[in-house]
Design a protein around this motif. Structure first.
Motif, mmCIF file in Angstrom:
data_model
loop_
_atom_site.group_PDB
_atom_site.id
_atom_site.type_symbol
_atom_site.label_atom_id
_atom_site.label_comp_id
_atom_site.label_asym_id
_atom_site.label_seq_id
_atom_site.Cartn_x
_atom_site.Cartn_y
_atom_site.Cartn_z
ATOM 1 N N ARG A 54 0.964 -1.214 0.006
ATOM 2 C CA ARG A 54 -0.126 0.160 0.124
ATOM 3 C C ARG A 54 0.969 1.044 -0.141
ATOM 4 N NH1 ARG A 54 -5.424 1.403 3.632
ATOM 5 N NH2 ARG A 54 -5.869 3.012 2.585
ATOM 6 N N ALA A 55 0.976 1.923 -1.032
ATOM 7 C CA ALA A 55 1.817 3.360 -1.077
ATOM 8 C C ALA A 55 1.189 4.211 -2.338
ATOM 9 C CB ALA A 55 3.157 2.796 -1.737
ATOM 10 N N ASP A 56 1.433 5.469 -2.122
ATOM 11 C CA ASP A 56 0.915 6.297 -3.025
ATOM 12 C C ASP A 56 2.269 6.796 -3.661
ATOM 13 O OD1 ASP A 56 0.022 8.673 -4.343
ATOM 14 O OD2 ASP A 56 -1.003 9.563 -2.615
ATOM 15 N N ALA A 57 2.178 6.503 -5.067
ATOM 16 C CA ALA A 57 3.467 6.920 -5.784
ATOM 17 C C ALA A 57 3.739 8.402 -5.937
ATOM 18 C CB ALA A 57 3.062 6.417 -7.086
ATOM 19 N N SER A 58 2.676 9.316 -5.434
ATOM 20 C CA SER A 58 2.754 10.768 -5.805
ATOM 21 C C SER A 58 3.318 11.316 -4.113
ATOM 22 C CB SER A 58 1.461 11.503 -6.102
ATOM 23 O OG SER A 58 0.515 11.308 -4.991
ATOM 24 N N ASP A 59 3.619 10.430 -3.231
ATOM 25 C CA ASP A 59 4.144 10.733 -2.010
ATOM 26 C C ASP A 59 5.337 10.253 -1.534
ATOM 27 O OD1 ASP A 59 4.348 9.660 1.069
ATOM 28 O OD2 ASP A 59 3.011 11.275 1.039
ATOM 29 N N GLU A 60 6.227 11.199 -1.388
ATOM 30 C CA GLU A 60 7.723 11.174 -1.333
ATOM 31 C C GLU A 60 8.164 9.950 -0.373
ATOM 32 O OE1 GLU A 60 10.690 14.154 -1.785
ATOM 33 O OE2 GLU A 60 9.033 15.701 -1.647
ATOM 34 N N ALA A 61 7.564 9.955 0.809
ATOM 35 C CA ALA A 61 7.689 8.917 1.897
ATOM 36 C C ALA A 61 7.331 7.433 1.476
ATOM 37 C CB ALA A 61 6.977 9.116 3.358
ATOM 38 N N ASP A 62 6.364 7.187 0.762
ATOM 39 C CA ASP A 62 5.804 6.065 0.251
ATOM 40 C C ASP A 62 6.525 5.579 -0.864
ATOM 41 O OD1 ASP A 62 3.646 6.217 1.981
ATOM 42 O OD2 ASP A 62 2.236 6.118 0.594
ATOM 43 N N VAL A 63 7.232 6.699 -1.669
ATOM 44 C CA VAL A 63 8.033 6.155 -2.881
ATOM 45 C C VAL A 63 9.379 5.640 -2.247
ATOM 46 C CG1 VAL A 63 9.628 7.016 -4.641
ATOM 47 C CG2 VAL A 63 7.193 7.653 -4.708
ATOM 48 N N GLY A 64 9.808 6.033 -1.142
ATOM 49 C CA GLY A 64 11.006 5.771 -0.500
ATOM 50 C C GLY A 64 10.809 4.199 0.030
ATOM 51 N N ARG A 65 9.799 3.842 0.438
ATOM 52 C CA ARG A 65 9.405 2.313 0.875
ATOM 53 C C ARG A 65 9.448 1.726 -0.323
ATOM 54 N NH1 ARG A 65 4.914 0.836 2.796
ATOM 55 N NH2 ARG A 65 3.594 2.808 2.093
ATOM 56 N N LEU A 66 8.698 1.989 -1.432
ATOM 57 C CA LEU A 66 8.650 1.272 -2.556
ATOM 58 C C LEU A 66 10.161 0.926 -2.957
ATOM 59 C CD1 LEU A 66 5.866 2.740 -4.751
ATOM 60 C CD2 LEU A 66 5.953 0.428 -3.973
ATOM 61 N N ILE A 67 11.084 1.880 -3.084
ATOM 62 C CA ILE A 67 12.340 1.654 -3.447
ATOM 63 C C ILE A 67 13.222 0.858 -2.794
ATOM 64 C CG2 ILE A 67 14.485 2.806 -4.247
ATOM 65 C CD1 ILE A 67 12.087 3.244 -6.096
ATOM 66 N N GLN A 116 13.163 9.264 -10.620
ATOM 67 C CA GLN A 116 14.251 9.848 -9.760
ATOM 68 C C GLN A 116 14.867 9.024 -8.668
ATOM 69 O OE1 GLN A 116 14.081 13.578 -7.608
ATOM 70 N NE2 GLN A 116 15.292 14.356 -9.331
ATOM 71 N N ARG A 117 13.814 8.501 -7.969
ATOM 72 C CA ARG A 117 14.475 7.618 -6.662
ATOM 73 C C ARG A 117 14.893 6.337 -7.282
ATOM 74 N NH1 ARG A 117 12.810 8.996 -1.676
ATOM 75 N NH2 ARG A 117 14.207 7.314 -0.922
ATOM 76 N N ALA A 118 14.328 5.474 -8.231
ATOM 77 C CA ALA A 118 14.863 4.444 -8.773
ATOM 78 C C ALA A 118 16.233 4.398 -9.495
ATOM 79 C CB ALA A 118 13.810 4.164 -9.881
ATOM 80 N N LEU A 119 16.559 5.666 -9.962
ATOM 81 C CA LEU A 119 17.505 5.865 -10.732
ATOM 82 C C LEU A 119 19.122 5.096 -10.235
ATOM 83 C CD1 LEU A 119 17.615 9.463 -12.541
ATOM 84 C CD2 LEU A 119 17.326 7.012 -13.532
ATOM 85 N N PRO A 120 19.305 5.197 -8.855
ATOM 86 C CA PRO A 120 20.531 4.672 -8.580
ATOM 87 C C PRO A 120 20.338 3.240 -8.556
ATOM 88 C CG PRO A 120 19.572 6.262 -6.820
ATOM 89 C CD PRO A 120 18.558 6.196 -7.819
ATOM 90 N N LEU A 121 19.158 2.557 -8.758
ATOM 91 C CA LEU A 121 19.248 1.066 -8.720
ATOM 92 C C LEU A 121 19.366 0.535 -10.008
ATOM 93 C CD1 LEU A 121 16.466 0.267 -6.053
ATOM 94 C CD2 LEU A 121 18.793 0.700 -5.847
ATOM 95 N N LEU A 122 19.005 1.484 -10.936
ATOM 96 C CA LEU A 122 18.928 0.924 -12.554
ATOM 97 C C LEU A 122 20.513 1.244 -13.327
ATOM 98 C CD1 LEU A 122 15.824 3.047 -13.707
ATOM 99 C CD2 LEU A 122 16.044 0.629 -13.062
ATOM 100 N N GLY A 123 20.826 -0.087 -13.796
ATOM 101 C CA GLY A 123 22.203 0.147 -14.671
ATOM 102 C C GLY A 123 22.036 -0.289 -16.042
ATOM 103 N N GLU A 124 23.075 -0.380 -16.611
ATOM 104 C CA GLU A 124 23.052 -0.311 -18.210
ATOM 105 C C GLU A 124 22.165 -1.349 -18.652
ATOM 106 O OE1 GLU A 124 26.340 -0.759 -21.982
ATOM 107 O OE2 GLU A 124 26.864 -0.891 -19.782
ATOM 108 N N GLY A 125 21.158 -1.258 -19.484
ATOM 109 C CA GLY A 125 20.242 -2.256 -19.849
ATOM 110 C C GLY A 125 19.055 -2.096 -19.322
ATOM 111 N N SER A 126 18.900 -1.257 -18.384
ATOM 112 C CA SER A 126 17.699 -1.281 -17.545
ATOM 113 C C SER A 126 16.501 -0.193 -18.791
ATOM 114 C CB SER A 126 17.747 -0.308 -16.429
ATOM 115 O OG SER A 126 18.586 -1.124 -15.456
#
Length: 240
Positions: A54-67, A116-126
């Motif tokens: 359960r998370a709201d993609a428009s809420d920064e804290a919830d996005v943090g939990r998703l990532i 933006q929050r997911a970028l550090p986890l994404l590498g070449e080919g993502s």
């Protein structure tokens, strides 16, 4: 793989198609209900390491939990699908600042926050897929605010494709037309049939699309079959 807004409609179709194809999926929803429980049950049948939060993609804290959850995925995170969004039809003369801001937050800002929050986890080919809409191309009476954010999404996608292409990360938009989701099925039969007939008449194929037809395009774009496709807006609309 991360898919926002995965409990209903096109997002749900993408989640299930990806899981059945062997992906480990993290997805989210905003409201509890039967759709969430049935999604969890369906994912259990596919095997794999899946998480429905359960998370709201428009809420920064919830996005943090998703990532944070994505960080624990076996094999890491290699695809993000921004499918979460919200829209309330309103004529332009009655569109107030609060509704304008809410539409921007739920659709465009949510995509920005998650990406933006997911970028550090994404590498070449993502790959990152943003779910747009054909309204960005044809317009929509009573939906100027929705059309505006979906059009902006195309520009965001194109810019990120250029900026992050050197890192080997691809960005594309998938823009569905009128798709038959559970929302239409839930309508009274006469109303559902009327909508099918009306919207089918706008397409070259003479029918509505299915969520799986959209999902299969998404899976193609994140696969190794599409390694030279980036910055594009792919319409899945039966030619409207």
């Amino acid at each position: 793989m991360l898919v926002t807004g995965g409990s209903r409609g096109i997002g749900r179709g993408i989640v299930l198609a990806a899981a059945r194809a062997g992906a480990n999926v993290v997805t989210c929803y905003r409201q509890e209900g039967e759709a969430v429980e049935s999604l969890k049950a369906a994912l259990k049948e596919t095997g794999g390491d899946h998480h429905v939060l359960r998370a709201d993609a428009s809420d920064e804290a919830d996005v943090g939990r998703l990532i944070a959850t994505c960080e624990g995925l076996p094999g890491g995170l290699d695809a993000v699908v921004n499918s979460a969004g919200a829209f309330e039809p309103t004529s332009y003369d009655k569109l107030d600042p609060t509704q304008w801001a809410a539409t921007l937050q739920a659709n465009l800002t949510a995509t920005h926050l998650v990406t933006q929050r997911a970028l550090p986890l994404l590498g070449e080919g993502s790959s990152v897929i943003n779910i747009g809409s054909t309204v960005a191309f044809i317009g929509m009476a009573g939906g100027a605010h929705y059309t505006a954010v979906k059009t902006a999404l195309v520009g965001l996608t194109r810019s990120l494709a250029r900026e992050l292409g050197p890192k080997g990360i691809r960005f594309n938009t998938v823009s569905p037309g009128r798709i038959e989701t559970e929302a239409m099925v839930a309508l009274p039969a006469p109303a559902a049939e009327q909508q099918r007939k009306l919207f089918s008449s706008f397409t070259a194929l003479g029918r509505l699309g299915t969520v799986d037809e959209v999902a299969q395009v998404v899976l193609f774009l994140i696969s190794d079959l599409a390694t030279y496709i980036t910055g594009q807006n792919i319409h899945v609309d039966g030619c409207v």
